[in-house]
Design an enzyme around this catalytic site. Structure first.
Site, PDB file in Angstrom:
ATOM      1  N   CYS A   1       1.046  -1.152   0.103  1.00  0.00           N
ATOM      2  CA  CYS A   1       0.084  -0.094   0.074  1.00  0.00           C
ATOM      3  C   CYS A   1       0.671   1.087   0.056  1.00  0.00           C
ATOM      4  O   CYS A   1       0.412   2.087  -0.832  1.00  0.00           O
ATOM      5  CB  CYS A   1      -0.994  -0.057   1.233  1.00  0.00           C
ATOM      6  SG  CYS A   1      -2.284  -1.398   1.078  1.00  0.00           S
TER       7      CYS A   1
HETATM    8  N1  LIG Z   1      -3.408  -6.025   0.973  1.00  0.00           N
HETATM    9  C1  LIG Z   1      -3.326  -4.900   1.641  1.00  0.00           C
HETATM   10  O1  LIG Z   1      -2.412  -4.553   2.541  1.00  0.00           O
HETATM   11  C2  LIG Z   1      -4.240  -3.829   1.413  1.00  0.00           C
HETATM   12  C3  LIG Z   1      -4.657  -2.758   2.154  1.00  0.00           C
HETATM   13  C4  LIG Z   1      -5.679  -1.841   1.805  1.00  0.00           C
HETATM   14  C5  LIG Z   1      -6.111  -1.828   0.732  1.00  0.00           C
HETATM   15  N2  LIG Z   1      -5.918  -2.942  -0.136  1.00  0.00           N
HETATM   16  C6  LIG Z   1      -6.840  -2.832  -1.506  1.00  0.00           C
HETATM   17  O2  LIG Z   1      -7.689  -3.990  -1.237  1.00  0.00           O
HETATM   18  C7  LIG Z   1      -7.701  -4.660  -2.573  1.00  0.00           C
HETATM   19  C8  LIG Z   1      -7.749  -5.996  -2.543  1.00  0.00           C
HETATM   20  O3  LIG Z   1      -6.422  -6.268  -2.118  1.00  0.00           O
HETATM   21  P1  LIG Z   1      -6.073  -7.775  -1.552  1.00  0.00           P
HETATM   22  O4  LIG Z   1      -4.868  -7.642  -1.185  1.00  0.00           O
HETATM   23  O5  LIG Z   1      -7.017  -8.392  -0.798  1.00  0.00           O
HETATM   24  O6  LIG Z   1      -5.850  -8.756  -3.102  1.00  0.00           O
HETATM   25  P2  LIG Z   1      -5.534 -10.014  -3.032  1.00  0.00           P
HETATM   26  O7  LIG Z   1      -5.011 -10.227  -4.594  1.00  0.00           O
HETATM   27  O8  LIG Z   1      -5.061 -10.774  -1.928  1.00  0.00           O
HETATM   28  O9  LIG Z   1      -7.134 -10.701  -3.408  1.00  0.00           O
HETATM   29  C9  LIG Z   1      -8.071 -10.452  -4.538  1.00  0.00           C
HETATM   30  C10 LIG Z   1      -9.037 -11.629  -4.500  1.00  0.00           C
HETATM   31  O10 LIG Z   1     -10.105 -11.324  -5.655  1.00  0.00           O
HETATM   32  C11 LIG Z   1     -10.191 -12.258  -6.403  1.00  0.00           C
HETATM   33  N3  LIG Z   1     -10.544 -11.832  -7.972  1.00  0.00           N
HETATM   34  C12 LIG Z   1     -10.062 -11.099  -8.729  1.00  0.00           C
HETATM   35  N4  LIG Z   1     -10.902 -10.615  -9.908  1.00  0.00           N
HETATM   36  C13 LIG Z   1     -12.180 -10.951  -9.435  1.00  0.00           C
HETATM   37  C14 LIG Z   1     -13.178 -10.873 -10.020  1.00  0.00           C
HETATM   38  N5  LIG Z   1     -13.630 -10.134 -11.105  1.00  0.00           N
HETATM   39  N6  LIG Z   1     -14.308 -11.155  -9.296  1.00  0.00           N
HETATM   40  C15 LIG Z   1     -14.202 -11.986  -8.037  1.00  0.00           C
HETATM   41  N7  LIG Z   1     -13.066 -12.112  -7.327  1.00  0.00           N
HETATM   42  C16 LIG Z   1     -11.930 -11.602  -8.211  1.00  0.00           C
HETATM   43  C17 LIG Z   1      -9.076 -12.947  -6.602  1.00  0.00           C
HETATM   44  O11 LIG Z   1      -9.032 -14.449  -6.927  1.00  0.00           O
HETATM   45  C18 LIG Z   1      -8.477 -12.821  -5.181  1.00  0.00           C
HETATM   46  O12 LIG Z   1      -9.102 -13.975  -4.460  1.00  0.00           O
HETATM   47  C19 LIG Z   1      -7.155  -3.764  -3.596  1.00  0.00           C
HETATM   48  O13 LIG Z   1      -7.610  -2.821  -4.115  1.00  0.00           O
HETATM   49  C20 LIG Z   1      -5.798  -3.267  -2.467  1.00  0.00           C
HETATM   50  O14 LIG Z   1      -5.319  -2.043  -3.007  1.00  0.00           O
HETATM   51  C21 LIG Z   1      -5.110  -3.849   0.319  1.00  0.00           C
END
Ligand SMILES: NC(=O)c1ccc[n+]([C@@H]2O[C@H](COP(=O)([O-])OP(=O)(O)OC[C@H]3O[C@@H](n4cnc5c(N)ncnc54)[C@H](O)[C@@H]3O)[C@@H](O)[C@H]2O)c1
Length: 402
Positions: free
Chosen positions: A268
């Site tokens: 992030c």
């Molecule tokens: N990881 C962090 O520390 C963090 C912190 C704050 C915000 N975020 C934000 O949260 C969001 C998600 O991050 P994350 O780390 O959980 O991602 P991640 O990659 O761990 O998980 C994403 C999930 O979404 C699924 N996916 C992808 N495309 C899809 C679709 N079209 N339909 C349904 N499922 C789908 C994937 O299979 C996966 O299981 C991002 O925008 C990220 O910027 C992440």
């Protein structure tokens, strides 16, 4: 209130479990069958403290599917928490969110009654009330504002602390399409965080700007402390820790994240800071503070390589202790430990690395030239210089003996 959660990754799976723990009937939806199978088997699809406990304890309210129609139909709110990777220009890309919106929209065509869609993924300012709303309206055949609400509700969590972060945030941020949508989301959030946590309600673009502003302000503090560290490296008698400790006592400033050390990393901080600068460019202005913050951060690894060079010559062995981007996680995205190990190898040092959790992930990135050890003793027994990159509690215990 029944809730569907789209995306069962590092944030989505904990969100699903936390909502279930607060009494909501939840249905997870993911394009990855393995994540769906894991949730249905009540097995955590990602490593995160307390996730498994919650999935086990509240299993009767949790299910998951790859069938969008079935997943959305029985719910009143759909939370989207899919990736928004950074593009080559540093802006977050909406592709996965728009893919999800398409499926949600067509599922909503055969559903009656009010439905709220909540975007939790981090998006560029202007996305939720722009292309995301337009796509949702086109795919659902509904207009946002009548029987359809759209909100932005980003999470301010850190990996390794996601469940705790979801339950006890400093504040809840809501960007709402209209008052009814915001009211529905406030009801949901209050059941999760309780009555005393402040909730900031605003329009979506302000909320999108707030989300990246929070992280950019924090990284600015980190880079400020590291800039002081750079000065102190070359100023006889000066010590950045003494200076930052004193500055932090000023209540206008505060001591959190104001400590010289390594640069910041993770999924992030770096990309939110860059996206902030891109958002400024798109608004025809220049976010010089965000750009400078990033510039200072980028040179911290070189600074450490130089420091190592004061104690060991190329060809000697350096131990890099800690490869995850922070304690409590195996995530190595933009990890300063990984960047340092790679830079030291490039400079001709032999590098031995250790991490309590991230060795497997690091092996894939650092390749065969680094030596990987399972115990800290093995690393320090062969190294001329030891660099502790991550404040793992294990290291505090281990190195306090020295
Ligand atoms: N990881 C962090 O520390 C963090 C912190 C704050 C915000 N975020 C934000 O949260 C969001 C998600 O991050 P994350 O780390 O959980 O991602 P991640 O990659 O761990 O998980 C994403 C999930 O979404 C699924 N996916 C992808 N495309 C899809 C679709 N079209 N339909 C349904 N499922 C789908 C994937 O299979 C996966 O299981 C991002 O925008 C990220 O910027 C992440």
């Amino acid at each position: 209130m029944r809730i569907s959660v789209v995306g069962l990754g590092k944030l989505g799976a904990p969100l699903l479990a936390v909502l279930a723990s607060r009494g909501f009937e939840v249905c997870g939806i993911d394009v990855d069958q393995r994540s769906v199978d894991a949730i249905n088997a009540r097995t955590a699809p990602v490593v995160e403290p307390h996730l498994q406990e919650l999935l086990t304890a509240h299993s009767e309210r949790i299910r998951a599917t790859t069938d969008w129609q079935a997943g959305i139909a029985g719910t009143d709110i759909t939370c989207i928490i899919v990736p928004t990777p950074s593009g080559a220009d540093g802006a977050f890309k909406n592709d996965f969110v728009l893919d999800a919106i398409e499926q949600i929209g067509s599922a909503l065509r055969s559903k009656t009654g009010y439905h709220l869609v909540v975007v939790h993924s981090t998006t560029m300012p202007g996305s939720v009330d722009g292309p995301i709303r337009e796509h949702l309206e086109a795919c659902s055949g509904r207009r946002v504002g009548s029987d359809l609400g759209l909100c932005y509700n980003p999470e301010f969590i850190a990996l390794g602390n996601v469940v705790e972060g979801l339950l006890n945030p400093d504040f809840v941020l809501i960007g709402e399409s209209d008052e009814r949508a915001g009211d529905v989301l406030v009801d949901m959030c209050r059941r999760v965080v309780g009555g005393s946590v402040p909730i900031s309600r605003m329009n979506p673009v302000n909320a999108e700007l707030t989300k990246i502003s929070v992280n950019t302000y924090v990284t600015m503090k980190i880079s400020f402390a590291n800039m002081l560290g750079e000065i102190c490296d070359n100023l006889a008698g000066a010590d950045a820790d003494i200076v930052t400790r004193a500055i932090g006592q000023d209540t206008r400033i505060g001591g959190k994240y104001l400590k010289g050390g390594t640069g910041y990393g993770g999924p992030c901080f770096p990309r939110d800071t860059i996206a902030f600068a891109v958002a400024a460019q798109r608004a025809n202005t220049d976010a010089v503070l965000a750009t400078a913050t990033h510039t200072v951060n980028q040179r911290q690894v070189d600074r450490l390589v130089k420091l190592v060079g004061e104690h060991a010559d190329p060809g000697e062995t350096v131990a890099v202790m800690g490869l995850s981007y922070k304690p409590g996680t195996n995530v190595i995205e933009e990890s300063q430990g990984i960047l340092l190990a790679a830079a030291l190898m490039k400079a001709g040092y032999r590098v031995v690395v250790h991490d309590p959790a991230a060795i497997d992930a690091a092996r894939a990135v650092l390749g065969p030239n680094a030596s990987f050890v399972a115990e800290p003793e093995e690393a320090i027994s062969i190294a001329s210089v030891v660099v502790i990159m991550v404040p793992w509690p294990e290291y505090r215990e281990f190195f306090s003996a020295y």
